[in-house]
Motif scaffolding. Structure first.
Motif, PDB file in Angstrom:
ATOM      1  N   TYR A 147      -4.401   2.839   0.384  1.00  0.00           N
ATOM      2  CA  TYR A 147      -3.499   1.703   0.217  1.00  0.00           C
ATOM      3  C   TYR A 147      -4.266   0.476  -0.262  1.00  0.00           C
ATOM      4  O   TYR A 147      -5.411   0.257   0.132  1.00  0.00           O
ATOM      5  CB  TYR A 147      -2.826   1.356   1.549  1.00  0.00           C
ATOM      6  CG  TYR A 147      -2.001   2.484   2.095  1.00  0.00           C
ATOM      7  CD1 TYR A 147      -0.660   2.614   1.743  1.00  0.00           C
ATOM      8  CD2 TYR A 147      -2.565   3.442   2.933  1.00  0.00           C
ATOM      9  CE1 TYR A 147       0.103   3.664   2.232  1.00  0.00           C
ATOM     10  CE2 TYR A 147      -1.811   4.495   3.419  1.00  0.00           C
ATOM     11  CZ  TYR A 147      -0.480   4.602   3.069  1.00  0.00           C
ATOM     12  OH  TYR A 147       0.274   5.642   3.537  1.00  0.00           O
ATOM     13  N   HIS A 165       0.929   1.702  -1.659  1.00  0.00           N
ATOM     14  CA  HIS A 165       0.369   3.047  -1.673  1.00  0.00           C
ATOM     15  C   HIS A 165      -0.298   3.324  -3.016  1.00  0.00           C
ATOM     16  O   HIS A 165       0.348   3.231  -4.058  1.00  0.00           O
ATOM     17  CB  HIS A 165       1.492   4.061  -1.415  1.00  0.00           C
ATOM     18  CG  HIS A 165       1.012   5.456  -1.211  1.00  0.00           C
ATOM     19  ND1 HIS A 165       1.440   6.500  -1.993  1.00  0.00           N
ATOM     20  CD2 HIS A 165       0.141   5.985  -0.310  1.00  0.00           C
ATOM     21  CE1 HIS A 165       0.864   7.613  -1.571  1.00  0.00           C
ATOM     22  NE2 HIS A 165       0.069   7.330  -0.561  1.00  0.00           N
ATOM     23  N   GLU A 206      -5.791   5.499   5.195  1.00  0.00           N
ATOM     24  CA  GLU A 206      -4.754   5.476   6.219  1.00  0.00           C
ATOM     25  C   GLU A 206      -5.309   5.281   7.623  1.00  0.00           C
ATOM     26  O   GLU A 206      -4.562   4.992   8.553  1.00  0.00           O
ATOM     27  CB  GLU A 206      -3.916   6.748   6.163  1.00  0.00           C
ATOM     28  CG  GLU A 206      -4.674   8.020   6.473  1.00  0.00           C
ATOM     29  CD  GLU A 206      -3.823   9.251   6.267  1.00  0.00           C
ATOM     30  OE1 GLU A 206      -3.006   9.576   7.155  1.00  0.00           O
ATOM     31  OE2 GLU A 206      -3.951   9.874   5.198  1.00  0.00           O
TER      32      GLU A 206
END
Length: 129
Positions: A6, A25, A65
């Motif tokens: 991200y 994203h 993440e």
């Protein structure tokens, strides 16, 4: 198994600022597959070159993440410097096809996978992770 990446819009990856902004994203790295590069054509992000410009923006930081900071150079390597020497199982034939460097490449379906990059990445539109 895969890892999502991200881009955060806070200055210098400042945690307090990043909490204010929704992360964008970038895509997903999955073992044995070309990188799934998330594109946003309506926002001018249609291929890796567009992402690379954003990676170097003053107000952007990249994280996986799990919250680990990733430099622009490392992110580009994750996308472009990929190979796989494992077995390609017949089950993958339904969703993929042979790609570069022993990797699987996603089949273009015009909905989720909308194209193949010039290297070890595929272009994905819409929501996925």
């Amino acid at each position: 198994m895969g890892t999502n990446y991200y881009m955060h819009l806070g200055k210098d990856g400042d945690d307090e600022v990043n909490k204010i902004f929704d992360p964008v994203h970038i895509g997903k790295s999955s073992v044995g597959w070309c990188f799934s590069l998330h594109i946003y054509p309506d926002k001018g992000v249609s291929d890796l070159n567009d992402w690379e410009k954003l990676f170097c923006s003053d107000n952007a930081s990249i994280r996986d993440e799990y919250g680990n900071v990733v430099t622009a150079e490392v992110m580009t390597d994750i996308i472009t410097d990929r190979c796989f020497n494992g077995n390609k199982t017949p089950g993958n034939l339904m969703h993929g096809q042979a790609g570069p460097n022993g990797l699987w490449r996603h089949r273009i379906d015009g909905d989720l996978c909308v194209g193949h990059g010039r290297g070890t990445w595929d272009l994905f539109a819409g929501d996925f992770s």
